[in-house]
Design a protein around this motif. Sequence first.
Motif, mmCIF file in Angstrom:
data_model
loop_
_atom_site.group_PDB
_atom_site.id
_atom_site.type_symbol
_atom_site.label_atom_id
_atom_site.label_comp_id
_atom_site.label_asym_id
_atom_site.label_seq_id
_atom_site.Cartn_x
_atom_site.Cartn_y
_atom_site.Cartn_z
ATOM 1 N N VAL A 73 7.665 1.565 8.240
ATOM 2 C CA VAL A 73 7.596 0.554 7.180
ATOM 3 C C VAL A 73 6.292 0.717 6.399
ATOM 4 O O VAL A 73 6.273 0.677 5.161
ATOM 5 C CB VAL A 73 7.704 -0.881 7.763
ATOM 6 N N SER A 129 3.118 7.590 -4.692
ATOM 7 C CA SER A 129 4.112 8.154 -5.582
ATOM 8 C C SER A 129 4.054 7.525 -6.971
ATOM 9 O O SER A 129 4.186 8.216 -7.981
ATOM 10 C CB SER A 129 5.503 7.956 -4.957
ATOM 11 N N ASP A 176 4.379 3.494 6.423
ATOM 12 C CA ASP A 176 4.434 4.820 5.780
ATOM 13 C C ASP A 176 5.109 4.714 4.413
ATOM 14 O O ASP A 176 4.663 5.312 3.432
ATOM 15 C CB ASP A 176 5.272 5.808 6.612
ATOM 16 N N GLU A 177 6.200 3.977 4.368
ATOM 17 C CA GLU A 177 6.948 3.877 3.107
ATOM 18 C C GLU A 177 6.156 3.120 2.045
ATOM 19 O O GLU A 177 6.218 3.446 0.868
ATOM 20 C CB GLU A 177 8.316 3.210 3.347
ATOM 21 N N ILE A 178 5.403 2.109 2.476
ATOM 22 C CA ILE A 178 4.560 1.376 1.522
ATOM 23 C C ILE A 178 3.475 2.306 0.970
ATOM 24 O O ILE A 178 3.242 2.373 -0.236
ATOM 25 C CB ILE A 178 3.927 0.135 2.201
ATOM 26 N N HIS A 235 3.531 5.539 0.829
ATOM 27 C CA HIS A 235 4.154 6.553 -0.011
ATOM 28 C C HIS A 235 4.489 5.977 -1.379
ATOM 29 O O HIS A 235 4.349 6.644 -2.407
ATOM 30 C CB HIS A 235 5.441 7.080 0.648
ATOM 31 N N PHE A 236 4.908 4.727 -1.414
ATOM 32 C CA PHE A 236 5.215 4.087 -2.690
ATOM 33 C C PHE A 236 3.987 4.068 -3.603
ATOM 34 O O PHE A 236 4.065 4.446 -4.770
ATOM 35 C CB PHE A 236 5.726 2.658 -2.469
#
Lengths: 171, 171, 171, 171, 171, 171
Positions: free
Chosen positions: F130, F140, F132-134, F136-137
């Motif tokens: 969770v 990105s 990691d995805e934040i 990466h957002f």
Amino acid sequence: LQLPAFDKETGKLNTIIETSKGVRNKYKFMPDIGLFALDKSLATGMVFPHDFGFIPSTKGEDGDPLDVLVLMEESTFCGCIVRTRLIGVIEAKQKELSGKIVRNDRFIAVFDKQPTYADVEELTDLNARVVDEIEHFFISYTEMEGSKKFMPLKRSGSRAAQRLIKSQMSG
Amino acid sequence: LQLPAFDKETGKLNTIIETSKGVRNKYKFMPDIGLFALDKSLATGMVFPHDFGFIPSTKGEDGDPLDVLVLMEESTFCGCIVRTRLIGVIEAKQKELSGKIVRNDRFIAVFDKQPTYADVEELTDLNARVVDEIEHFFISYTEMEGSKKFMPLKRSGSRAAQRLIKSQMSG
Amino acid sequence: LQLPAFDKETGKLNTIIETSKGVRNKYKFMPDIGLFALDKSLATGMVFPHDFGFIPSTKGEDGDPLDVLVLMEESTFCGCIVRTRLIGVIEAKQKELSGKIVRNDRFIAVFDKQPTYADVEELTDLNARVVDEIEHFFISYTEMEGSKKFMPLKRSGSRAAQRLIKSQMSG
Amino acid sequence: LQLPAFDKETGKLNTIIETSKGVRNKYKFMPDIGLFALDKSLATGMVFPHDFGFIPSTKGEDGDPLDVLVLMEESTFCGCIVRTRLIGVIEAKQKELSGKIVRNDRFIAVFDKQPTYADVEELTDLNARVVDEIEHFFISYTEMEGSKKFMPLKRSGSRAAQRLIKSQMSG
Amino acid sequence: LQLPAFDKETGKLNTIIETSKGVRNKYKFMPDIGLFALDKSLATGMVFPHDFGFIPSTKGEDGDPLDVLVLMEESTFCGCIVRTRLIGVIEAKQKELSGKIVRNDRFIAVFDKQPTYADVEELTDLNARVVDEIEHFFISYTEMEGSKKFMPLKRSGSRAAQRLIKSQMSG
Amino acid sequence: LQLPAFDKETGKLNTIIETSKGVRNKYKFMPDIGLFALDKSLATGMVFPHDFGFIPSTKGEDGDPLDVLVLMEESTFCGCIVRTRLIGVIEAKQKELSGKIVRNDRFIAVFDKQPTYADVEELTDLNARVVDEIEHFFISYTEMEGSKKFMPLKRSGSRAAQRLIKSQMSG
């Protein structure tokens, strides 16, 4: 919020929407800050059945402005003023978490500038099942909030509703 | 629909979603036509708490395929196949309109390719309140359907759920 | 699915949408069952930038039908056929989880019965930033899928795109 | 699609929804492929006022199955079967792009398992403005399609509607 | 609302959105209360084609601030400030319910920090059909409001639009 | 905005949401006007992964209030106050367009009145993916903004987060 409960010219009932139809989060106006706050969230699977908010310049037995449901074709948003036609009230008591029982009526109004509700003047002009579903919603959602309990007393029409509001004007 | 209940290679539980999370209309697959039909609509204020559908190649006591709720981060759509990890079951009986009482379990599965449910292997890995809310949803919605009644019996884990499904395979 | 890549009468490119614009879940057609399955879910914060699907009657180097993005004003739904005008292709290679590198072009088409895309005939008729954002999307989302990697090679116009499709017709 | 216009047991009108309420894209069933295709898109600012589709096993003067609007509380999706109560018809002619004038009635039905439409048996049970708005929608959207023209002739009740459908059964 | 029509540093046109694209309800700012009110609802089947609002610190012939449509990729919300590039105006007259004819221009602006509108500097840079659809929307929706009538006069570019705004600055 | 960072009675972290989960437009509070403005729009295919806003009565190194992501089950709206439980922080630096590198932490909080987040007290209670995805957002999306760059430094728990906020109180 300098807005009377009833518009002086038209007699329409002023309402401030806090939670739109279909929304699970319950929002609440913070008068000292001028913004709305997330108050709580209904149990999953429950959403507000109609736009829900309060009547400005009123104060109920629980210290908050009076609650109102506004029936209309397309829902609005948190913070929106809707001028409505008052059609009745679900008179009710509510057992609070503290165990105290307070009066907690749900006033019912319609946005009458749309064909679906153009002819609705009294609660009894709606299919009774519409009101059954509203009552069931309030009973069902308080069931998931510990010892809280919503107890409908009776359904009354526009005149009784108006009297109840007028007797609870603040300031 | 040529789809087994469990995928042969991975052991994953196959599910076909009929009604997505947040939707009030209940849809039902019409196997002879190959399309889905609007079956009924929940009382206003109630929506499905999670994607809801059936397990292919099964047949429950009521003659329909077994019901399943699939927990995931973004809901899917009516007619979508979701391969899931079975985590348990709310064992239940339901009193039908006819008065007859039939077994009507709700199997619970997760889409485990997303972080929120990646670590959930058993019903007890979820916050108990999540399951309370699901049970309350089924009780509450049948309350609005005449004399129908949903009666949860107990909650069981993935193994018991698997056994229950395997004992109700059709064909 | 008895649908050619190009419509015989009009020359339009046939496409089958699997994932709509704004959706995070990636769906995939299951030809043997005739339904669509949830394949995976993008990392949170990523959604498909345009309707995304495949070109029927084609087969790419990875064994799947060729991928296509369809630009239009209002998105469609999983399983919808859209007849489009092919405007170009982002030629690309993709490193799979296995380490193998395969060709993985993204064809670009528009629904030309709407004013926004009525005049777009070639990829270069779009603002270059639109294509930059599409490329960035594919690079960015494969970054979150282990060792997978999307590597754009070059952008080509409608003729090259057409040739590439015609050379990968199946059956 | 093996579905009769009227259900044998209940007499309900079967309908297949192609375009949901609030959607701007018009979809159309492709009987030879078994999927739905994006047919065209309304001018921006126009969306379908109610779920819109066709009556199976019928064939109108334009060669297509008969058109039907289904009024209900929560809209469904493209490809959904809805069993409805037929309440009437807007009898109409339409001038096609070719200049030819063909009969193009719009049948009106309601999903009657919901309180809002539970008591609606005839077109005249609706507020007349609801039907005015539907007529205006069809007139207004064909205005943006070149020389096409929608010309309402008259409004008829459930019996006339039933006769009109029965006289246009296919097969 | 202490906001000039044009930003002093950048020359951008300030706009306050009242009704988002795709919404049927028309909202209106109540300057004395500081909230937005539901003003009316369009006929079913009609929704605002683009984000619609007003230009602060202006006053048109009808006593209200000047109207503006803002084209952008993702719509905003009621009460949102959007700094835009003014690209032109649909000059128009409107017959009010009173029979009086007043000037009622619709200014057109774009949010230019997005690729779709990055290169649009003048109304003529849009496909003419986009503007046709906007005009048709305003004509069509006033048709359903009794004797009201929207009459487009001509389309002008960014300079004429700027002059028209500057001549109607309030205070 | 007269709201402290931490509520005096409960110790909860106050947050003001600017951009909801799933939204591509980034909104920003204009303290002098009291409204929110559209600041910019993410590249297509990117949307905010969780409700995103600021902590009132704080001021970060870039002169703006501190940023906060609030995890909850149903997203709120721009301008909403949410009282949260602070669980940690992604400490980070950001290279601005000017080339200057400033501290730009992302605080993480949960709305803990819902079962999904009821038991989450520390960042490490979430699945690492969770977070990691934040991260990466944020990496990105700044990739698409010229020379801007988001550089995560480390992840810290609720205590460190609290200290960081307390050291950046404004006024």
